[in-house]
Design a protein around this motif. Structure first.
Motif, mmCIF file in Angstrom:
data_model
loop_
_atom_site.group_PDB
_atom_site.id
_atom_site.type_symbol
_atom_site.label_atom_id
_atom_site.label_comp_id
_atom_site.label_asym_id
_atom_site.label_seq_id
_atom_site.Cartn_x
_atom_site.Cartn_y
_atom_site.Cartn_z
ATOM 1 N N LYS A 169 0.862 -1.186 0.000
ATOM 2 C CA LYS A 169 0.000 0.000 0.000
ATOM 3 C C LYS A 169 0.889 1.224 0.000
ATOM 4 C CE LYS A 169 -3.446 -1.756 2.965
ATOM 5 N NZ LYS A 169 -3.871 -1.851 4.336
ATOM 6 N N ALA A 170 0.512 2.207 -0.790
ATOM 7 C CA ALA A 170 1.202 3.501 -0.747
ATOM 8 C C ALA A 170 0.188 4.530 -0.304
ATOM 9 C CB ALA A 170 1.736 3.858 -2.123
ATOM 10 N N ARG A 171 0.580 5.405 0.623
ATOM 11 C CA ARG A 171 -0.346 6.472 1.023
ATOM 12 C C ARG A 171 0.431 7.772 1.243
ATOM 13 N NH1 ARG A 171 -0.491 3.297 6.065
ATOM 14 N NH2 ARG A 171 0.433 4.595 7.680
ATOM 15 N N PRO A 172 -0.285 8.892 1.191
ATOM 16 C CA PRO A 172 0.401 10.193 1.301
ATOM 17 C C PRO A 172 1.142 10.353 2.618
ATOM 18 C CG PRO A 172 -1.875 10.471 0.545
ATOM 19 C CD PRO A 172 -1.741 9.047 0.974
ATOM 20 N N GLN A 173 2.296 10.964 2.555
ATOM 21 C CA GLN A 173 3.076 11.327 3.735
ATOM 22 C C GLN A 173 4.126 12.348 3.307
ATOM 23 O OE1 GLN A 173 5.151 8.626 7.175
ATOM 24 N NE2 GLN A 173 6.431 9.264 5.464
ATOM 25 N N GLU A 174 4.530 13.210 4.219
ATOM 26 C CA GLU A 174 5.501 14.268 3.885
ATOM 27 C C GLU A 174 6.881 13.724 3.508
ATOM 28 O OE1 GLU A 174 5.610 17.747 3.526
ATOM 29 O OE2 GLU A 174 3.501 17.238 3.222
ATOM 30 N N ASN A 175 7.370 12.728 4.269
ATOM 31 C CA ASN A 175 8.695 12.174 3.937
ATOM 32 C C ASN A 175 8.520 10.824 3.247
ATOM 33 O OD1 ASN A 175 7.832 10.767 6.152
ATOM 34 N ND2 ASN A 175 9.351 11.625 7.542
ATOM 35 N N PHE A 176 9.568 10.025 3.190
ATOM 36 C CA PHE A 176 9.507 8.725 2.495
ATOM 37 C C PHE A 176 9.845 7.632 3.505
ATOM 38 C CE2 PHE A 176 11.981 5.842 -0.631
ATOM 39 C CZ PHE A 176 10.852 5.079 -0.889
ATOM 40 N N THR A 177 8.858 6.789 3.799
ATOM 41 C CA THR A 177 9.036 5.754 4.810
ATOM 42 C C THR A 177 8.639 4.399 4.248
ATOM 43 O OG1 THR A 177 8.514 7.353 6.541
ATOM 44 C CG2 THR A 177 8.367 5.037 7.153
ATOM 45 N N LEU A 178 9.444 3.400 4.542
ATOM 46 C CA LEU A 178 9.098 2.021 4.175
ATOM 47 C C LEU A 178 8.768 1.256 5.450
ATOM 48 C CD1 LEU A 178 11.897 1.155 1.560
ATOM 49 C CD2 LEU A 178 9.609 2.089 1.149
ATOM 50 N N ASN A 179 7.706 0.468 5.379
ATOM 51 C CA ASN A 179 7.303 -0.383 6.491
ATOM 52 C C ASN A 179 7.120 -1.785 5.913
ATOM 53 O OD1 ASN A 179 4.752 -1.831 7.560
ATOM 54 N ND2 ASN A 179 5.358 -0.574 9.284
ATOM 55 N N TYR A 180 7.898 -2.741 6.400
ATOM 56 C CA TYR A 180 7.847 -4.089 5.838
ATOM 57 C C TYR A 180 7.448 -5.112 6.902
ATOM 58 C CZ TYR A 180 8.860 -7.804 2.569
ATOM 59 O OH TYR A 180 8.713 -8.873 1.717
ATOM 60 N N THR A 181 6.567 -6.020 6.530
ATOM 61 C CA THR A 181 6.220 -7.141 7.413
ATOM 62 C C THR A 181 6.616 -8.432 6.712
ATOM 63 O OG1 THR A 181 4.370 -5.934 8.362
ATOM 64 C CG2 THR A 181 4.359 -8.320 8.650
ATOM 65 N N MET A 182 7.405 -9.212 7.414
ATOM 66 C CA MET A 182 7.897 -10.477 6.853
ATOM 67 C C MET A 182 7.240 -11.634 7.594
ATOM 68 S SD MET A 182 11.925 -11.442 6.563
ATOM 69 C CE MET A 182 12.227 -12.800 7.667
ATOM 70 N N ASP A 183 6.740 -12.606 6.868
ATOM 71 C CA ASP A 183 6.116 -13.766 7.495
ATOM 72 C C ASP A 183 6.219 -14.932 6.522
ATOM 73 O OD1 ASP A 183 4.600 -15.608 8.829
ATOM 74 O OD2 ASP A 183 2.989 -14.202 9.334
ATOM 75 N N HIS A 184 6.994 -15.937 6.890
ATOM 76 C CA HIS A 184 7.184 -17.095 6.018
ATOM 77 C C HIS A 184 6.349 -18.295 6.482
ATOM 78 C CE1 HIS A 184 10.626 -14.799 4.546
ATOM 79 N NE2 HIS A 184 10.739 -15.662 3.563
ATOM 80 N N ASP A 185 5.464 -18.087 7.481
ATOM 81 C CA ASP A 185 4.710 -19.212 8.059
ATOM 82 C C ASP A 185 5.644 -20.312 8.548
ATOM 83 O OD1 ASP A 185 2.118 -18.144 7.603
ATOM 84 O OD2 ASP A 185 2.218 -18.785 5.499
ATOM 85 N N LEU A 186 6.771 -19.918 9.147
ATOM 86 C CA LEU A 186 7.740 -20.897 9.647
ATOM 87 C C LEU A 186 8.038 -20.586 11.108
ATOM 88 C CD1 LEU A 186 10.286 -20.821 6.685
ATOM 89 C CD2 LEU A 186 8.826 -22.760 7.295
ATOM 90 N N ALA A 187 8.013 -21.622 11.957
ATOM 91 C CA ALA A 187 8.241 -21.405 13.398
ATOM 92 C C ALA A 187 9.632 -20.826 13.649
ATOM 93 C CB ALA A 187 8.068 -22.722 14.143
ATOM 94 N N PHE A 188 10.631 -21.224 12.851
ATOM 95 C CA PHE A 188 12.001 -20.753 13.106
ATOM 96 C C PHE A 188 12.284 -19.370 12.517
ATOM 97 C CE2 PHE A 188 13.704 -21.500 8.909
ATOM 98 C CZ PHE A 188 13.052 -22.623 8.424
ATOM 99 N N LEU A 189 11.287 -18.788 11.836
ATOM 100 C CA LEU A 189 11.452 -17.450 11.257
ATOM 101 C C LEU A 189 10.193 -16.642 11.591
ATOM 102 C CD1 LEU A 189 13.796 -16.353 9.543
ATOM 103 C CD2 LEU A 189 12.483 -16.902 7.509
ATOM 104 N N PRO A 190 10.075 -16.152 12.834
ATOM 105 C CA PRO A 190 8.820 -15.545 13.272
ATOM 106 C C PRO A 190 8.439 -14.290 12.487
ATOM 107 C CG PRO A 190 10.453 -15.579 15.055
ATOM 108 C CD PRO A 190 11.129 -16.098 13.840
ATOM 109 N N ARG A 191 7.131 -14.026 12.455
ATOM 110 C CA ARG A 191 6.611 -12.822 11.813
ATOM 111 C C ARG A 191 7.277 -11.602 12.438
ATOM 112 N NH1 ARG A 191 1.748 -11.278 9.193
ATOM 113 N NH2 ARG A 191 1.133 -9.154 9.729
ATOM 114 N N GLN A 192 7.692 -10.638 11.628
ATOM 115 C CA GLN A 192 8.335 -9.442 12.164
ATOM 116 C C GLN A 192 8.081 -8.244 11.279
ATOM 117 O OE1 GLN A 192 12.771 -9.748 11.744
ATOM 118 N NE2 GLN A 192 12.290 -11.882 11.292
ATOM 119 N N GLN A 193 8.291 -7.056 11.870
ATOM 120 C CA GLN A 193 8.022 -5.818 11.160
ATOM 121 C C GLN A 193 9.214 -4.862 11.295
ATOM 122 O OE1 GLN A 193 4.795 -2.953 12.209
ATOM 123 N NE2 GLN A 193 3.561 -4.337 10.950
#
Ligand SMILES: [Zn+2]
Length: 276
Positions: free
Chosen positions: A145-169
């Protein structure tokens, strides 16, 4: 803000992670409004391949650019992320193979070469893309999703559905200082269980445990040490930045990514371009 190119030529060599060929690169200054253009100096007539969304050609696990079936550039994303991070607009990249070298698997060697070449301001304003409406693309469990904002920010959520690689942001405002410190050193990674399958498909020929973090089934990294506790998600964020370079304009906005990869990143760039 003015457009920038490099002050002087810089040359380096390395091996591509996927195709495994050695290549020689020369970064050269370019005129204002050129953008980043690859030149395949090993091919007849030395075709020019712009780092622009219209030339994206889909490949597994990497970005590729093509102007015809012969004239291709594979895996430009870490180099393009370094251009974005350094604030570089215009550059000619001569290369004598189809793939950008993997170096240490991160953007840092490219960033360092660009710094070594020095930057020069040009007589033209930078092109800025201001996100003015919310734009979204999605596919199965992935979305952007891209939405308006004054500066440039990236927000990433990673989730591989793997117990040894937990969901993170991970969230980062992109500016040169943050890029150099928080993103540039983050290296590419692969699950050990995927690596063998990729090699059977003829990919990962130049990859090893030193230029690619290989994640074992217990979550540990094989034969290497992490540079950041959350190096993997930082690398996914770096990949997204490299793909966003293909818009050809600097983005002002907030980009929220969930599990996105190169194909969906390119989809967002196309939709941003179409929805201005
Ligand atoms: Zn990558």
């Amino acid at each position: 803000m003015k457009q920038k190119t490099i002050q002087k030529e810089v040359t380096f060599t390395g091996v591509g992670l996927h195709l495994g060929q050695e290549s020689h690169l020369t970064l050269k200054p370019a005129q204002a409004n050129t953008g980043v253009v690859f030149v395949r100096v090993d091919l007849p007539n030395q075709p020019r391949i712009p780092a622009y969304i219209d030339y994206v050609h889909h490949q597994m696990r990497r970005t590729a650019l093509a102007i015809d079936p012969q004239a291709q550039i594979h895996t430009p994303e870490h180099l393009l992320a370094a251009c974005y991070g350094r604030g570089l607009d215009n550059l000619i990249i001569e290369i004598d193979s189809p793939e950008i070298p993997g170096m240490d698997g991160s953007s840092k060697p490219f960033y360092d070469h660009i710094c070594e070449a020095g930057l020069e301001e040009q007589d033209a304003e930078s092109k800025i893309y201001r996100v003015s409406i919310e734009v979204e693309v999605s596919e199965e469990k992935s979305s952007l999703k891209a939405r308006p904002q004054e500066n440039f920010t990236l927000n990433y959520t990673m989730d591989h559905d793997l117990a040894f690689l937990p969901r993170q942001q991970f969230t980062l405002e992109i500016n040169e200082e943050n890029f150099a410190r928080e993103l540039a050193p983050a290296r590419t990674f692969v699950l050990k269980r995927e690596a063998e399958a990729l090699q059977k498909m003829g990919l990962g020929k130049g990859a090893n445990t030193q230029n690619t973090l290989v994640i074992d089934d217990d979550g540990s990294v094989m034969e290497n040490e992490l540079r950041f506790e959350n190096e993997f998600i930082r690398h996914k964020t770096l990949d997204l930045l490299g793909d966003l370079f293909l818009l050809g304009e600097k983005i002002q906005g907030y980009i929220e990514a969930e599990r996105s990869g190169h194909a969906l990143n390119a989809e967002l760039v196309r939709k941003l371009k179409a929805s201005r």
